[in-house]
Scaffold this motif. Sequence first.
Motif, PDB file in Angstrom:
ATOM      1  N   HIS A   1       0.692  -1.109   0.053  1.00 37.49           N
ATOM      2  CA  HIS A   1      -0.034  -0.113  -0.148  1.00 37.49           C
ATOM      3  C   HIS A   1       0.872   1.143  -0.060  1.00 37.49           C
ATOM      4  O   HIS A   1       0.534   2.171  -0.672  1.00 37.49           O
ATOM      5  CB  HIS A   1      -0.983  -0.162   1.324  1.00 37.49           C
ATOM      6  N   ALA A   2       1.966   1.052   0.674  1.00 43.45           N
ATOM      7  CA  ALA A   2       2.734   2.172   0.699  1.00 43.45           C
ATOM      8  C   ALA A   2       3.478   2.593  -0.499  1.00 43.45           C
ATOM      9  O   ALA A   2       3.578   3.718  -1.159  1.00 43.45           O
ATOM     10  CB  ALA A   2       4.138   2.057   1.584  1.00 43.45           C
ATOM     11  N   LEU A   3       3.946   1.503  -1.362  1.00 39.98           N
ATOM     12  CA  LEU A   3       4.523   1.742  -2.722  1.00 39.98           C
ATOM     13  C   LEU A   3       3.432   2.224  -3.742  1.00 39.98           C
ATOM     14  O   LEU A   3       3.993   3.128  -4.496  1.00 39.98           O
ATOM     15  CB  LEU A   3       4.950   0.218  -3.197  1.00 39.98           C
ATOM     16  N   GLU A   4       2.221   1.813  -3.500  1.00 38.16           N
ATOM     17  CA  GLU A   4       1.329   2.186  -4.561  1.00 38.16           C
ATOM     18  C   GLU A   4       0.966   3.757  -4.233  1.00 38.16           C
ATOM     19  O   GLU A   4       0.835   4.520  -5.076  1.00 38.16           O
ATOM     20  CB  GLU A   4      -0.191   1.479  -4.184  1.00 38.16           C
ATOM     21  N   ALA A   5       0.924   4.103  -2.898  1.00 42.67           N
ATOM     22  CA  ALA A   5       0.892   5.592  -2.515  1.00 42.67           C
ATOM     23  C   ALA A   5       1.970   6.622  -3.009  1.00 42.67           C
ATOM     24  O   ALA A   5       1.595   7.645  -3.689  1.00 42.67           O
ATOM     25  CB  ALA A   5       0.608   5.700  -1.051  1.00 42.67           C
ATOM     26  N   VAL A   6       3.229   5.979  -2.591  1.00 44.61           N
ATOM     27  CA  VAL A   6       4.337   7.025  -2.945  1.00 44.61           C
ATOM     28  C   VAL A   6       4.528   6.902  -4.582  1.00 44.61           C
ATOM     29  O   VAL A   6       5.010   8.048  -5.085  1.00 44.61           O
ATOM     30  CB  VAL A   6       5.849   6.519  -2.345  1.00 44.61           C
TER      31      VAL A   6
ATOM     32  N   PRO B   1       6.200   6.690   6.330  1.00 47.54           N
ATOM     33  CA  PRO B   1       4.832   7.401   6.868  1.00 47.54           C
ATOM     34  C   PRO B   1       3.789   6.568   6.349  1.00 47.54           C
ATOM     35  O   PRO B   1       2.732   6.405   6.889  1.00 47.54           O
ATOM     36  CB  PRO B   1       5.085   8.589   6.301  1.00 47.54           C
ATOM     37  N   TYR B   2       3.918   6.275   4.966  1.00 51.28           N
ATOM     38  CA  TYR B   2       2.827   5.453   4.417  1.00 51.28           C
ATOM     39  C   TYR B   2       2.444   4.217   5.000  1.00 51.28           C
ATOM     40  O   TYR B   2       1.284   3.591   4.992  1.00 51.28           O
ATOM     41  CB  TYR B   2       2.810   5.425   2.821  1.00 51.28           C
ATOM     42  N   MET B   3       3.554   3.362   5.357  1.00 58.72           N
ATOM     43  CA  MET B   3       3.338   1.951   6.292  1.00 58.72           C
ATOM     44  C   MET B   3       2.467   2.415   7.502  1.00 58.72           C
ATOM     45  O   MET B   3       1.808   1.511   7.861  1.00 58.72           O
ATOM     46  CB  MET B   3       4.356   1.155   6.237  1.00 58.72           C
ATOM     47  N   ALA B   4       2.833   3.299   8.119  1.00 55.71           N
ATOM     48  CA  ALA B   4       2.115   3.558   9.212  1.00 55.71           C
ATOM     49  C   ALA B   4       0.808   4.212   9.358  1.00 55.71           C
ATOM     50  O   ALA B   4      -0.099   3.838  10.136  1.00 55.71           O
ATOM     51  CB  ALA B   4       3.030   4.784  10.213  1.00 55.71           C
ATOM     52  N   ARG B   5       0.465   4.650   7.916  1.00 56.96           N
ATOM     53  CA  ARG B   5      -0.948   5.284   7.816  1.00 56.96           C
ATOM     54  C   ARG B   5      -1.863   3.846   7.186  1.00 56.96           C
ATOM     55  O   ARG B   5      -2.801   4.193   6.824  1.00 56.96           O
ATOM     56  CB  ARG B   5      -0.769   6.167   6.667  1.00 56.96           C
TER      57      ARG B   5
END
Lengths: 356, 356
Positions: free
Chosen positions: B241-246, B302-306
Motif C-alpha cells: 500500500h505504501a508503494l502504491e501511494a508513493v 509514513p505510508y506504512m504507518a498510515r
Amino acid sequence: MRRIEVGAGGGAPPYTVTVGPGLLDTLEVPQRHVALIHPEDLPPEFVARVQARLRPVVTVAVPARDDCKTLAVMAGVLSRLAAAAIPRDGAVVGLGGGAATDLAGFVAASYLRGVAFYTLPTTLLGMVDAAVGGKTGVNLPEGKNLVGAFWPPRAVWCDTGTLATLPPAVFREGAAEAFKHGLMSDPSLLPRVLDPEFRPGGALLEGTLADAVAVKAGVVTRDLTEQGERAFLNFGHTLAHALEAVTDHAVSHGEAVAYGMHYAARLSRAQGGADLSAHTLAFLRWQRPTPLPALTYDAVAPYMARDKKADAQGVRFVLLRDLGQPYLARVTEDVLREEFTGWLEDVRRTQGGHGA
Amino acid sequence: MRRIEVGAGGGAPPYTVTVGPGLLDTLEVPQRHVALIHPEDLPPEFVARVQARLRPVVTVAVPARDDCKTLAVMAGVLSRLAAAAIPRDGAVVGLGGGAATDLAGFVAASYLRGVAFYTLPTTLLGMVDAAVGGKTGVNLPEGKNLVGAFWPPRAVWCDTGTLATLPPAVFREGAAEAFKHGLMSDPSLLPRVLDPEFRPGGALLEGTLADAVAVKAGVVTRDLTEQGERAFLNFGHTLAHALEAVTDHAVSHGEAVAYGMHYAARLSRAQGGADLSAHTLAFLRWQRPTPLPALTYDAVAPYMARDKKADAQGVRFVLLRDLGQPYLARVTEDVLREEFTGWLEDVRRTQGGHGA
C-alpha cells in the motif's frame, strides 16, 4: 429513567435504549476515538455537553434537516473522519434529529466497512422512530431513503430534556409515530399521547415515550430486516410518502403520517375492519398539521404506487382489523379512489373546526 | 469446472465460486430485475454475452480501473438503478475487474439497504482476491477502500475464458495474490504459479486458480469480518500500500504486493523465521513488475504507518514462521529500516538481471 432492550439481529449484540432527562451529561462509550456528527442548527449547548463527556477527535456539523441526507454530504463527512484518522475501533456518534442520525448511522456503517455507532436523538420523531431498528441511510434525487444500510447502534440515549427546545409543532409532528404504535400494537398509548401531560416536561412524557419506543423495539427485535412484521410499522406511510412528495415536503413527515393514518383507517373499515377513524381524526385535531393544498386522487395516486415498499408485484397497504391487529392487503383502485374523497372531506372538516 | 463453497457469515447462506471456461454463456439468476455494472473499457462482447443471459433492466458502464471507485460515481450508478425502478427483490451484477466489482458490491449493499449481488470477475486479481470474501467499497481522497460494506455475493462465476483478452502483464499482476495464498497456506501453489502452463488457456490455469481461490475461501469462511485469521491475507500488503501511494499507483496493486511479499519475507527471516526470500525473489523475476523509482525508507515509512490495518495501538505486519505459518507481529523501526535497504538491493538485482 426507563431502559428498553432491542435485538440487533445478524449476530450483533442487543442494545439498550435509555429514556430520561439529563442523559447528555452522563454519557460513556468505551471507544477512545469518537467522531461526533450533528446538524448545524442544533443548540450549541447540546453539542458542548456531549463534547464534554465524549471528547470527540472530530466534530462535524452537517446541514439541517433532510439537507444532510445526500451522498455528497456523506462524502464530506467520511473525508473528515479519514483526515482525523478515526480507527476501526473508533465510534461515530449521531446527535440530533432523525435526518442527522440516519446520515451518521450510514457513515458509521460504511467508514472502514463499519465502526461502532451511538445515537443521541433530540426530537420526538427521532426518539420514537429513527433511533430504533438499525435503518440508516440517505436520499437520492429519485427518492427518499433509497440508499443505506441496516446498522444497529450500540446504544441509544433519548434525553427527554432536549425536547424542551423544540417548537411545539415539531413535538406534535413526532407524536404521530407514537400514536401509530398505539394503533398497531399498544392501545394504552392512544389516550396518553393526546393527554396535555404528554409534552416536554410533562408528567406523561417519559412513560409514554418509553412505551412507544418499546413497541418498535419489539417489532424490530423480531424482524430486523423487514421480512414480515416490521412492514406493519408502515401503517399510514403509503399516503404519507405521497403527500410529502406532492407537497415537496411542505407537509412534514409526522404530519403526513397523521394524514395517512386516517386514510389507512378508512381503508381498513372499507375492507371490513373495525371503524378506527374516530381515533385518527382525534389525532389530526390534536396535531393540527399544516393544511394540505388542493389535491386530487389522480395527482396523488402515482406517488402511492411509487412508494419504495412496492415490490415487483405492486403496492401493499398496511391495514388494521382492529386496534393492535395490523395486516397487509392490496386495495382495489375503486376503493382507494372512493375513500380518498371521504378522507379529504374528513380532513377539511377537522381543519375547518367542524369535526365531531 | 471447479466449484468452491464459501461461508458468508452473519446468517447469510454460503455461496459458490465456480471456476471454468465459458461460464458467461451459462449464467442464471432467480431475480427478474437485474442491474449490470461493468467498466467502460471491458470488451463489448463480454457485456453482450451477459446481457443475452440475464436480460438486465439497466446496464451501467463506469470509468475504467480505480476511477470508478468514488462516491460520486457510486451516486450516479445508484440513481440509474432508482430511475430503472430496480426493486428490493432485484439484483446487482458486477462484471469486470476488482475495482468494478468492488463498486458494484457496495452499490448492491447500499441500494434499498441491500439487494442480491453477483460477481463475474474478468481479471486474475479479481478472481483470486476481490470476488471472494464480501469486501466491497470505494476510495476516498484520503485513501483507498476507506468506505464500504461487508456484502457477500450470492454467487461468483470466474470465466477463465475472459482472461485471454488481458495483456500478459495484467495476468502476471494478478498472480501475486495466488502466490501469496501459496506462501501463507498452500505451498503446492508456488511451483504451479511459476509454471509456463499457468497462463490463459494453459493446462494449469483452472486448477491453480481454483486452489488459490480455495485458500481465500477457507480463510474468509472462518473469519468473515477480519477479527483474526483474515488479517493474514494482508501478507505483503503493508509495504504494497505504501508503494502504491508513493508512486501514485504507477506500480499496480499486484506488482506492489510482489514487492511487498519480498519485504515481508525478509522481515520474517529477521524475526527468526525460515528464509523464504528465494520464493519471493523467484516470483519477482517471474512477474517482472514495473521498476520502482528512487525510494528511501524515510519516504516510504509514513505510508506504512498510515496503512488502514493500523489500529489504535499502531501498525502490524503479517509475517511467516515458515511456509503456511503466518502470524501477526510488530517489527521495530531499526529492523524495518535495515531490511528496507536489503530489500531494495534485492529488488534492484532482480531487475538488473543479476538475481541468483
